[in-house]
Write a protein that holds these residues in place. Structure first.
Motif, PDB file in Angstrom:
ATOM      1  N   ILE A 133      40.130  21.787  67.166  1.00  0.00           N
ATOM      2  CA  ILE A 133      40.691  21.882  68.515  1.00  0.00           C
ATOM      3  C   ILE A 133      39.802  21.127  69.489  1.00  0.00           C
ATOM      4  O   ILE A 133      38.686  20.718  69.152  1.00  0.00           O
ATOM      5  CB  ILE A 133      40.856  23.352  68.958  1.00  0.00           C
ATOM      6  N   SER A 134      40.299  20.935  70.690  1.00  0.00           N
ATOM      7  CA  SER A 134      39.550  20.204  71.703  1.00  0.00           C
ATOM      8  C   SER A 134      38.187  20.847  71.961  1.00  0.00           C
ATOM      9  O   SER A 134      38.002  22.053  71.762  1.00  0.00           O
ATOM     10  CB  SER A 134      40.342  20.160  73.008  1.00  0.00           C
ATOM     11  N   ARG A 135      37.262  20.060  72.438  1.00  0.00           N
ATOM     12  CA  ARG A 135      35.923  20.576  72.730  1.00  0.00           C
ATOM     13  C   ARG A 135      35.866  21.331  74.053  1.00  0.00           C
ATOM     14  O   ARG A 135      34.827  21.916  74.383  1.00  0.00           O
ATOM     15  CB  ARG A 135      34.914  19.423  72.753  1.00  0.00           C
ATOM     16  N   THR A 136      36.936  21.310  74.830  1.00  0.00           N
ATOM     17  CA  THR A 136      36.964  22.046  76.098  1.00  0.00           C
ATOM     18  C   THR A 136      38.256  22.844  76.188  1.00  0.00           C
ATOM     19  O   THR A 136      39.278  22.489  75.583  1.00  0.00           O
ATOM     20  CB  THR A 136      36.889  21.092  77.313  1.00  0.00           C
ATOM     21  N   TRP A 137      38.223  23.927  76.950  1.00  0.00           N
ATOM     22  CA  TRP A 137      39.443  24.698  77.174  1.00  0.00           C
ATOM     23  C   TRP A 137      40.474  23.870  77.926  1.00  0.00           C
ATOM     24  O   TRP A 137      41.676  23.961  77.660  1.00  0.00           O
ATOM     25  CB  TRP A 137      39.142  25.979  77.949  1.00  0.00           C
ATOM     26  N   ARG A 138      40.009  23.051  78.866  1.00  0.00           N
ATOM     27  CA  ARG A 138      40.951  22.207  79.612  1.00  0.00           C
ATOM     28  C   ARG A 138      41.696  21.284  78.644  1.00  0.00           C
ATOM     29  O   ARG A 138      42.914  21.113  78.725  1.00  0.00           O
ATOM     30  CB  ARG A 138      40.201  21.394  80.670  1.00  0.00           C
ATOM     31  N   GLY A 139      40.937  20.687  77.695  1.00  0.00           N
ATOM     32  CA  GLY A 139      41.567  19.818  76.717  1.00  0.00           C
ATOM     33  C   GLY A 139      42.471  20.583  75.765  1.00  0.00           C
ATOM     34  O   GLY A 139      43.538  20.096  75.364  1.00  0.00           O
ATOM     35  N   PHE A 140      42.067  21.790  75.389  1.00  0.00           N
ATOM     36  CA  PHE A 140      42.873  22.600  74.474  1.00  0.00           C
ATOM     37  C   PHE A 140      44.211  22.959  75.113  1.00  0.00           C
ATOM     38  O   PHE A 140      45.267  22.845  74.477  1.00  0.00           O
ATOM     39  CB  PHE A 140      42.090  23.857  74.099  1.00  0.00           C
ATOM     40  N   LEU A 141      44.189  23.377  76.372  1.00  0.00           N
ATOM     41  CA  LEU A 141      45.443  23.689  77.055  1.00  0.00           C
ATOM     42  C   LEU A 141      46.307  22.448  77.204  1.00  0.00           C
ATOM     43  O   LEU A 141      47.530  22.503  77.047  1.00  0.00           O
ATOM     44  CB  LEU A 141      45.169  24.336  78.417  1.00  0.00           C
ATOM     45  N   ARG A 142      45.675  21.319  77.519  1.00  0.00           N
ATOM     46  CA  ARG A 142      46.422  20.059  77.629  1.00  0.00           C
ATOM     47  C   ARG A 142      47.108  19.742  76.309  1.00  0.00           C
ATOM     48  O   ARG A 142      48.286  19.375  76.278  1.00  0.00           O
ATOM     49  CB  ARG A 142      45.464  18.937  78.008  1.00  0.00           C
ATOM     50  N   ASP A 143      46.383  19.874  75.198  1.00  0.00           N
ATOM     51  CA  ASP A 143      46.952  19.569  73.883  1.00  0.00           C
ATOM     52  C   ASP A 143      48.111  20.491  73.537  1.00  0.00           C
ATOM     53  O   ASP A 143      49.030  20.094  72.801  1.00  0.00           O
ATOM     54  CB  ASP A 143      45.873  19.680  72.806  1.00  0.00           C
ATOM     55  N   MET A 144      48.087  21.734  74.033  1.00  0.00           N
ATOM     56  CA  MET A 144      49.182  22.674  73.776  1.00  0.00           C
ATOM     57  C   MET A 144      50.338  22.504  74.752  1.00  0.00           C
ATOM     58  O   MET A 144      51.385  23.127  74.582  1.00  0.00           O
ATOM     59  CB  MET A 144      48.664  24.110  73.863  1.00  0.00           C
ATOM     60  N   GLY A 145      50.155  21.700  75.791  1.00  0.00           N
ATOM     61  CA  GLY A 145      51.209  21.516  76.782  1.00  0.00           C
ATOM     62  C   GLY A 145      51.276  22.628  77.801  1.00  0.00           C
ATOM     63  O   GLY A 145      52.322  22.850  78.416  1.00  0.00           O
ATOM     64  N   ILE A 146      50.151  23.331  78.017  1.00  0.00           N
ATOM     65  CA  ILE A 146      50.084  24.422  78.984  1.00  0.00           C
ATOM     66  C   ILE A 146      49.283  23.958  80.194  1.00  0.00           C
ATOM     67  O   ILE A 146      48.152  23.480  80.034  1.00  0.00           O
ATOM     68  CB  ILE A 146      49.425  25.671  78.374  1.00  0.00           C
ATOM     69  N   PRO A 147      49.826  24.069  81.407  1.00  0.00           N
ATOM     70  CA  PRO A 147      49.084  23.646  82.602  1.00  0.00           C
ATOM     71  C   PRO A 147      47.758  24.388  82.712  1.00  0.00           C
ATOM     72  O   PRO A 147      47.682  25.592  82.453  1.00  0.00           O
ATOM     73  CB  PRO A 147      50.022  24.010  83.760  1.00  0.00           C
ATOM     74  N   TYR A 148      46.711  23.677  83.106  1.00  0.00           N
ATOM     75  CA  TYR A 148      45.401  24.311  83.179  1.00  0.00           C
ATOM     76  C   TYR A 148      45.232  25.106  84.463  1.00  0.00           C
ATOM     77  O   TYR A 148      45.560  24.659  85.557  1.00  0.00           O
ATOM     78  CB  TYR A 148      44.267  23.279  83.097  1.00  0.00           C
ATOM     79  N   SER A 149      44.711  26.305  84.316  1.00  0.00           N
ATOM     80  CA  SER A 149      44.251  27.148  85.416  1.00  0.00           C
ATOM     81  C   SER A 149      43.279  28.126  84.793  1.00  0.00           C
ATOM     82  O   SER A 149      43.274  28.332  83.571  1.00  0.00           O
ATOM     83  CB  SER A 149      45.408  27.899  86.095  1.00  0.00           C
ATOM     84  N   SER A 150      42.451  28.746  85.610  1.00  0.00           N
ATOM     85  CA  SER A 150      41.502  29.707  85.057  1.00  0.00           C
ATOM     86  C   SER A 150      42.231  30.882  84.404  1.00  0.00           C
ATOM     87  O   SER A 150      41.800  31.403  83.368  1.00  0.00           O
ATOM     88  CB  SER A 150      40.547  30.201  86.147  1.00  0.00           C
ATOM     89  N   ALA A 151      43.357  31.290  85.020  1.00  0.00           N
ATOM     90  CA  ALA A 151      44.130  32.398  84.434  1.00  0.00           C
ATOM     91  C   ALA A 151      44.716  32.005  83.085  1.00  0.00           C
ATOM     92  O   ALA A 151      44.679  32.785  82.117  1.00  0.00           O
ATOM     93  CB  ALA A 151      45.237  32.828  85.393  1.00  0.00           C
ATOM     94  N   ASN A 152      45.271  30.783  83.000  1.00  0.00           N
ATOM     95  CA  ASN A 152      45.823  30.323  81.728  1.00  0.00           C
ATOM     96  C   ASN A 152      44.728  30.161  80.673  1.00  0.00           C
ATOM     97  O   ASN A 152      44.942  30.438  79.492  1.00  0.00           O
ATOM     98  CB  ASN A 152      46.566  29.003  81.919  1.00  0.00           C
ATOM     99  N   ARG A 153      43.548  29.693  81.102  1.00  0.00           N
ATOM    100  CA  ARG A 153      42.446  29.547  80.151  1.00  0.00           C
ATOM    101  C   ARG A 153      42.073  30.891  79.541  1.00  0.00           C
ATOM    102  O   ARG A 153      41.919  31.022  78.320  1.00  0.00           O
ATOM    103  CB  ARG A 153      41.226  28.926  80.824  1.00  0.00           C
ATOM    104  N   ARG A 154      41.939  31.902  80.406  1.00  0.00           N
ATOM    105  CA  ARG A 154      41.582  33.227  79.897  1.00  0.00           C
ATOM    106  C   ARG A 154      42.667  33.774  78.976  1.00  0.00           C
ATOM    107  O   ARG A 154      42.380  34.396  77.954  1.00  0.00           O
ATOM    108  CB  ARG A 154      41.338  34.187  81.071  1.00  0.00           C
ATOM    109  N   ALA A 155      43.929  33.529  79.366  1.00  0.00           N
ATOM    110  CA  ALA A 155      45.040  34.034  78.552  1.00  0.00           C
ATOM    111  C   ALA A 155      45.069  33.355  77.190  1.00  0.00           C
ATOM    112  O   ALA A 155      45.284  34.013  76.154  1.00  0.00           O
ATOM    113  CB  ALA A 155      46.366  33.817  79.283  1.00  0.00           C
ATOM    114  N   VAL A 156      44.861  32.040  77.158  1.00  0.00           N
ATOM    115  CA  VAL A 156      44.878  31.317  75.890  1.00  0.00           C
ATOM    116  C   VAL A 156      43.738  31.785  74.990  1.00  0.00           C
ATOM    117  O   VAL A 156      43.936  32.014  73.793  1.00  0.00           O
ATOM    118  CB  VAL A 156      44.794  29.796  76.139  1.00  0.00           C
ATOM    119  N   GLU A 157      42.541  31.944  75.554  1.00  0.00           N
ATOM    120  CA  GLU A 157      41.417  32.411  74.745  1.00  0.00           C
ATOM    121  C   GLU A 157      41.695  33.800  74.173  1.00  0.00           C
ATOM    122  O   GLU A 157      41.476  34.061  72.987  1.00  0.00           O
ATOM    123  CB  GLU A 157      40.136  32.449  75.575  1.00  0.00           C
TER     124      GLU A 157
END
Length: 379
Positions: A133-157
């Motif tokens: 997976i991507s080396r950053t959460w921002r990149g991981f969300l981008r690769d999944m097609g999910i808009p980046y936000s701190s809330a989305n990052r926490r939810a994805v993790e």
């Protein structure tokens, strides 16, 4: 919806054809359901993290099409789904988060479904249970097609860790003489994680991060299709349309996937599904009356999206109707009838893409242009 009479033995909601389950063990059922929608993709490759929106199709496990995950966060740590004589039990196992706090919960909601789709698509594309997976959460969300936000990052993790640490048990019961035969299989979804966090608890971009599916789960999702094995293909642009329009309604997504897998396989007079059976597959820990109300709404919306290529004036009651309306409190269900050959052509992948050509379509990977043949080329 129109009224129909229910047959004496309503059919199962499972989307893959069932021949006859009577007297069969779980192994027999798995062996009896060969279909071209399952199996490892023909061109496995590994070129780093997958960018899912750069492909025409993604994949989703049949087991979670037929036996849905929790719709929203729940205090339950065991989730049981039943369809006929097959029961799927999902159970949470503890894990330690980036703050060294022990967490213990089931995956749930739209984000969990997005993460599963990404992991399974990545595994099928690479032909391996090890997923970079991507080396950053921002990149991981981008690769999944999910808009980046701190809330989305926490939810994805949170959902990623819960998925990898979830156990899946499949049990099948059959009558055997004067007793009952029970066969059962169980596995964890994940077998390992190498996630490198920096001091702020985010992925450290100086290191490679990977997640590893258990071999048992990987074998399950890459097998030939059955109600509990294999993976179905989905046009990614159709899935994006669902998640964009209904981000807070995971039941709509569940109903859409189920329709896409179920409708092409109907034959004869179709299938009658009692509300109690549908609740066992899609319902939450609510009264059946509440489930009926929420599922009617979700199914109406999902059917509108599924049948959209037939035009805005198409009436979904052509193929989906309610029976037993007079027995609202305890009886009744839904009747699904086979789609006509003419409408099947209009609902196919080619027709769907012709009606909605993406400006990025030229960039799509050639490996996905080899569409899986019938019986279900319309997801």
């Amino acid at each position: 919806m129109n009224n129909f009479s229910a047959p004496a033995h309503p059919q199962s909601t499972r989307t893959t054809p069932a021949s006859t389950d009577a007297g069969m063990t779980l192994s027999d059922i798995l062996a009896d359901h060969a279909a071209p929608t399952g199996g490892t993709l023909q061109h496995p490759h590994s070129t780093g993290p997958l960018v899912i929106d750069s492909y025409l199709t993604s994949t989703f496990p049949w087991i979670f099409v037929n036996y849905s995950l929790p719709l929203r966060a729940t205090s339950e740590t065991m989730w049981e789904r039943t369809d006929g004589d097959v029961t799927v039990i999902l159970a949470a196992t503890p894990y330690e988060d980036a703050d060294a706090t022990t967490q213990y919960h089931l995956p749930s909601g739209r984000i969990a479904r997005e993460v599963i789709m990404y992991l399974v698509t990545s595994a099928m594309m690479s032909g391996s249970p090890t997923i970079e997976i991507s080396r950053t959460w921002r990149g991981f969300l981008r690769d999944m097609g999910i808009p980046y936000s701190s809330a989305n990052r926490r939810a994805v993790e949170r959902q990623l860790r819960a998925i990898l640490n979830m156990s899946v048990r499949v049990s099948h019961r059959t009558a055997h003489g004067s007793g009952t035969n029970l066969s059962s299989r169980a596995c964890l979804v994940g077998s390992g994680e190498d996630l490198v966090f920096d001091r702020d608890g985010v992925l450290d971009d100086a290191y490679r991060s990977v997640v590893v599916l258990s071999q048992e789960f990987f074998d399950r999702i890459s097998a030939d299709a059955s109600p509990v094995e294999g993976s179905m293909k989905i046009l990614i642009e159709n899935w994006r349309e669902i998640t964009r329009k209904y981000p807070r309604s995971p039941m709509v997504g569940d109903a859409f996937l189920w329709l896409a897998g179920r409708m092409p396989r109907l034959r004869g007079e179709g299938t009658y599904l009692p509300w109690s059976t549908l609740a066992g597959q899609f319902g939450a820990a609510t009264a059946e009356r509440d489930f009926r109300k929420s599922f009617r709404t979700a199914l109406r919306t999902a059917a509108g999206e599924y049948f959209a290529p037939l035009g805005p004036k198409f009436d979904v009651h052509t193929y989906i109707n309610e029976y037993g309306v007079a027995h609202y409190a305890t009886g009744g269900g839904l009747h699904f009838t086979p789609i006509s050959p003419e409408h099947q052509k209009l609902l196919g992948w080619g027709a769907r893409r012709a009606k909605k050509t993406s400006p990025n379509s030229a960039k799509k990977h050639a490996t996905d242009h080899q569409e899986t043949p019938a019986p279900d080329p319309i997801t």
